[in-house]
Write an enzyme that holds these catalytic residues in place. Structure first.
Site, PDB file in Angstrom:
ATOM      1  CG  ASN A 163      -0.431  -0.152   2.498  1.00 49.70           C
ATOM      2  OD1 ASN A 163       0.740  -0.523   2.646  1.00 49.70           O
ATOM      3  ND2 ASN A 163      -1.208   0.136   3.512  1.00 49.70           N
ATOM      4  CD  GLU A 220       6.135  -0.571  12.938  1.00 49.46           C
ATOM      5  OE1 GLU A 220       4.981  -0.168  13.172  1.00 49.46           O
ATOM      6  OE2 GLU A 220       7.093  -0.338  13.687  1.00 49.46           O
ATOM      7  CB  CYS A 256      -1.456   0.213   8.511  1.00 51.41           C
ATOM      8  SG  CYS A 256      -0.313   1.602   8.575  1.00 51.41           S
TER       9      CYS A 256
HETATM   10  P1  NAD Z   1       0.839  -9.078   3.619  1.00 50.81           P
HETATM   11  O1  NAD Z   1       1.089  -9.490   5.021  1.00 50.81           O
HETATM   12  O2  NAD Z   1      -0.023  -9.931   2.775  1.00 50.81           O
HETATM   13  O3  NAD Z   1       2.221  -8.952   2.819  1.00 50.81           O
HETATM   14  C1  NAD Z   1       3.269  -8.124   3.274  1.00 50.81           C
HETATM   15  C2  NAD Z   1       4.592  -8.676   2.748  1.00 50.81           C
HETATM   16  O4  NAD Z   1       4.835  -9.955   3.357  1.00 50.81           O
HETATM   17  C3  NAD Z   1       4.606  -8.912   1.237  1.00 50.81           C
HETATM   18  O5  NAD Z   1       5.864  -8.531   0.721  1.00 50.81           O
HETATM   19  C4  NAD Z   1       4.402 -10.418   1.141  1.00 50.81           C
HETATM   20  O6  NAD Z   1       4.914 -10.971  -0.048  1.00 50.81           O
HETATM   21  C5  NAD Z   1       5.177 -10.902   2.355  1.00 50.81           C
HETATM   22  N1  NAD Z   1       4.804 -12.251   2.829  1.00 50.81           N
HETATM   23  C6  NAD Z   1       3.638 -12.904   2.648  1.00 50.81           C
HETATM   24  N2  NAD Z   1       3.682 -14.133   3.241  1.00 50.81           N
HETATM   25  C7  NAD Z   1       4.905 -14.238   3.806  1.00 50.81           C
HETATM   26  C8  NAD Z   1       5.552 -15.261   4.575  1.00 50.81           C
HETATM   27  N3  NAD Z   1       4.944 -16.401   4.846  1.00 50.81           N
HETATM   28  N4  NAD Z   1       6.809 -15.025   5.025  1.00 50.81           N
HETATM   29  C9  NAD Z   1       7.433 -13.848   4.782  1.00 50.81           C
HETATM   30  N5  NAD Z   1       6.870 -12.853   4.044  1.00 50.81           N
HETATM   31  C10 NAD Z   1       5.629 -13.040   3.565  1.00 50.81           C
HETATM   32  O7  NAD Z   1       0.278  -7.580   3.679  1.00 50.81           O
HETATM   33  P2  NAD Z   1      -0.276  -6.670   2.486  1.00 50.81           P
HETATM   34  O8  NAD Z   1      -1.618  -7.148   2.056  1.00 50.81           O
HETATM   35  O9  NAD Z   1       0.780  -6.468   1.453  1.00 50.81           O
HETATM   36  O10 NAD Z   1      -0.439  -5.263   3.238  1.00 50.81           O
HETATM   37  C11 NAD Z   1      -1.572  -4.885   3.933  1.00 50.81           C
HETATM   38  C12 NAD Z   1      -1.400  -5.090   5.417  1.00 50.81           C
HETATM   39  O11 NAD Z   1      -0.240  -4.378   5.890  1.00 50.81           O
HETATM   40  C13 NAD Z   1      -2.557  -4.517   6.204  1.00 50.81           C
HETATM   41  O12 NAD Z   1      -2.864  -5.378   7.267  1.00 50.81           O
HETATM   42  C14 NAD Z   1      -2.004  -3.196   6.718  1.00 50.81           C
HETATM   43  O13 NAD Z   1      -2.666  -2.684   7.840  1.00 50.81           O
HETATM   44  C15 NAD Z   1      -0.586  -3.567   7.009  1.00 50.81           C
HETATM   45  N6  NAD Z   1       0.263  -2.377   7.071  1.00 50.81           N
HETATM   46  C16 NAD Z   1       0.789  -2.013   8.280  1.00 50.81           C
HETATM   47  C17 NAD Z   1       1.541  -0.841   8.366  1.00 50.81           C
HETATM   48  C18 NAD Z   1       2.150  -0.381   9.670  1.00 50.81           C
HETATM   49  O14 NAD Z   1       3.061   0.445   9.623  1.00 50.81           O
HETATM   50  N7  NAD Z   1       1.702  -0.854  10.815  1.00 50.81           N
HETATM   51  C19 NAD Z   1       1.745  -0.071   7.225  1.00 50.81           C
HETATM   52  C20 NAD Z   1       1.185  -0.494   6.011  1.00 50.81           C
HETATM   53  C21 NAD Z   1       0.448  -1.659   5.945  1.00 50.81           C
END
Ligand code: NAD
Length: 468
Positions: free
Chosen positions: A147, A242, A276
């Protein structure tokens, strides 16, 4: 991919598609385990080169990257819009913030201090002189979400480099292009191997980083589910998580209603609600809820939905049609359970219309889970006590916002709401890149924000001299 200063192609390619029209923006290699091994090996090898650089030099080089990013701002903002679908005006803000994040990191590279420790305060410590040093961790594995792919990646790699670590970054496969281009700018300035990128699936590439004995830290931003699975597999590595949010925006009976409406406008629909720290629950005192809802609907209806490259567009598509369908289902279920649609609640392909729902209750899945879409669900309450209880009625604890003209109520809510950040008279979606940022409860562990991220990219070592 970028490994040890070389651009590496792959046999399997992933098509990165524009969420607005489905066009292929570009392709990236789908990395496999051997690519991850090479990237980690390159980062291990580069540890010596960066360790030998002075803090002065590291800082100056980060300033060079900062200048390069400024030069490439417009081109990268367009690429960001093409791969994520966010309106170009929001992409330009992400670029401005990324530039700021780099500058803060260049400044912070010169401020990594230890402290002297009075060992003679211990019963057997007389005659010692002791001090701590903050030393690099080694190789940092950075895993980031779709995002805000650029700024959230820079929030990891720039503090990591400022603290003299090397980095392997795994960008989100849906939106890897801007980060991979940016990494090339970093690579032009720093020795080969200080930064490496591996594009690929989380379950393969992400997992390999998480479980590698040669990676010293995982810095992850993404969903709670992925974060929990990383925490379970990372072993003794340092981990910063995060994670997702379910942020409340609380409007008390003495709030400035227009300001509170503006807060929701800025917080619920940004990046089509895929934030997020977006406003995910609007908790409003019953005595002003009708006036608030009417004003919110009026403003929401003015939003311009359309081509994200058009400078006047306010709301673009979601990242995928499946993401829009999930939002549609969550809203439909809430309506079945008694929520009232005041505007929106329509899907068209990857687009979901900004939606205001009234009479939402805290047991509806829409507000129990993190709904990643442009929705403002109004939950009505009858007192400050009830508002605080409702705000805390979630497994998440990222940010919160409270609107009130009462100093006493504002401070009370700020004290009692369980979240990493609480703003009074500002939406929870507000962040400056220097502030400590990180959630309570399921929203994560550890802090980002440059000074705090640099701290988490080091380990403390005590050196004691026996002077007797
Ligand atoms: P996601 O958890 O699906 O993916 C995030 C990253 O993790 C991607 O690069 C993905 O390829 C990787 N990933 C997926 N499975 C994995 C595994 N088993 N091992 C290691 N890496 C893996 O999240 P998303 O859909 O890309 O993003 C949205 C989420 O992120 C929402 O929940 C949002 O709230 C959160 N977010 C949090 C913050 C914060 O600062 N707290 C900021 C932005 C987004």
């Amino acid at each position: 991919m970028l490994i040890n200063g070389n651009k590496i192609a792959g046999d399997d390619l992933f098509e990165v598609k524009n969420p607005y029209n489905g066009d292929v923006v570009d392709t990236v290699p789908i990395a496999h385990l051997q690519d991850v091994d090479l990237a980690i090996e390159s980062a291990v090898k580069a540890k010596k080169a960066i360790a030998e650089m002075s803090a002065f030099k590291v800082s100056n080089k980060l300033y060079e990257v900062y200048e390069k990013l400024k030069e490439n701002k417009k081109e990268l903002a367009k690429l960001l819009t093409l791969e994520v679908g966010k309106p170009i005006k929001e992409s330009l803000v992400e670029l401005d913030r990324s530039i700021e994040t780099l500058k803060l990191s260049a400044e912070e590279a010169k401020r990594i201090y230890g402290e002297t420790v009075p060992l003679d305060a211990g019963i057997n410590g007389k005659g010692f002189f002791a001090f701590t040093q903050k030393v690099p961790l080694g190789v940092v594995g950075a895993i980031t979400p779709f995002n805000y792919p650029l700024n959230l990646s820079i929030h990891k790699l720039a503090p990591a480099i400022a603290a003299k670590n090397t980095v392997v970054i795994k960008p989100p496969l849906d939106a890897p292009l801007t980060i991979m281009k940016f990494a090339e700018l970093v690579d032009e300035v720093f020795p080969a191997g200080v930064i490496n990128t591996v594009s690929g699936y989380g379950t393969e590439v992400g997992d390999a980083l998480v479980t590698s004995p040669d990676v010293d830290k995982i810095s992850f931003t993404g969903s709670v589910a992925t974060g929990l699975s990383i925490a379970n597999r990372a072993g003794m590595k340092k981990v910063t998580l995060e994670l997702g949010g379910n942020d409340p925006l609380v409007v008390l009976d003495d709030a400035n209603v227009d300001e509170a409406v503006l807060g929701v406008m800025r917080g619920a629909y940004l990046n089509a609600g895929q934030v997020c720290m977006g406003v995910k629950r609007v908790i409003v005192d019953n005595s002003i809820a009708d006036e608030f809802a009417e004003k919110l609907v009026k403003q929401t209806s003015k939003l311009k939905i359309g081509n994200p490259l058009d400078e006047s567009t306010d709301v673009g598509p979601l990242i995928h049609e499946s993401a829009a369908i999930m939002v549609e289902e969550a809203v439909s279920n809430a309506i079945k359970d008694g929520a009232e649609v005041l505007c929106g609640a329509q899907r068209d392909g990857t687009f979901y219309k900004p939606t205001v729902l009234d009479n939402v209750t805290s047991d509806m899945d829409l507000v129990v889970n993190e709904t990643f879409g442009p929705i403002a669900p109004i939950i009505r309450v009858n007192s400050v006590d009830e508002a605080i209880k409702e705000a805390n009625n979630t497994d998440y604890g990222l940010n919160a916002g409270v609107y009130t003209e009462s100093f006493r109520n504002g401070l009370r809510c700020a004290n009692e709401i369980e979240a990493g950040t609480v703003f009074v008279n500002k939406q929870p979606t507000f962040r400056t890149d220097n502030m400590p940022f990180g959630g309570f409860k399921n929203s994560g562990t550890g802090k980002e924000g440059i000074k705090y991220a640099v701290e988490e990219m080091t380990k403390s070592k005590l050196i004691g001299l026996n002077l007797r």
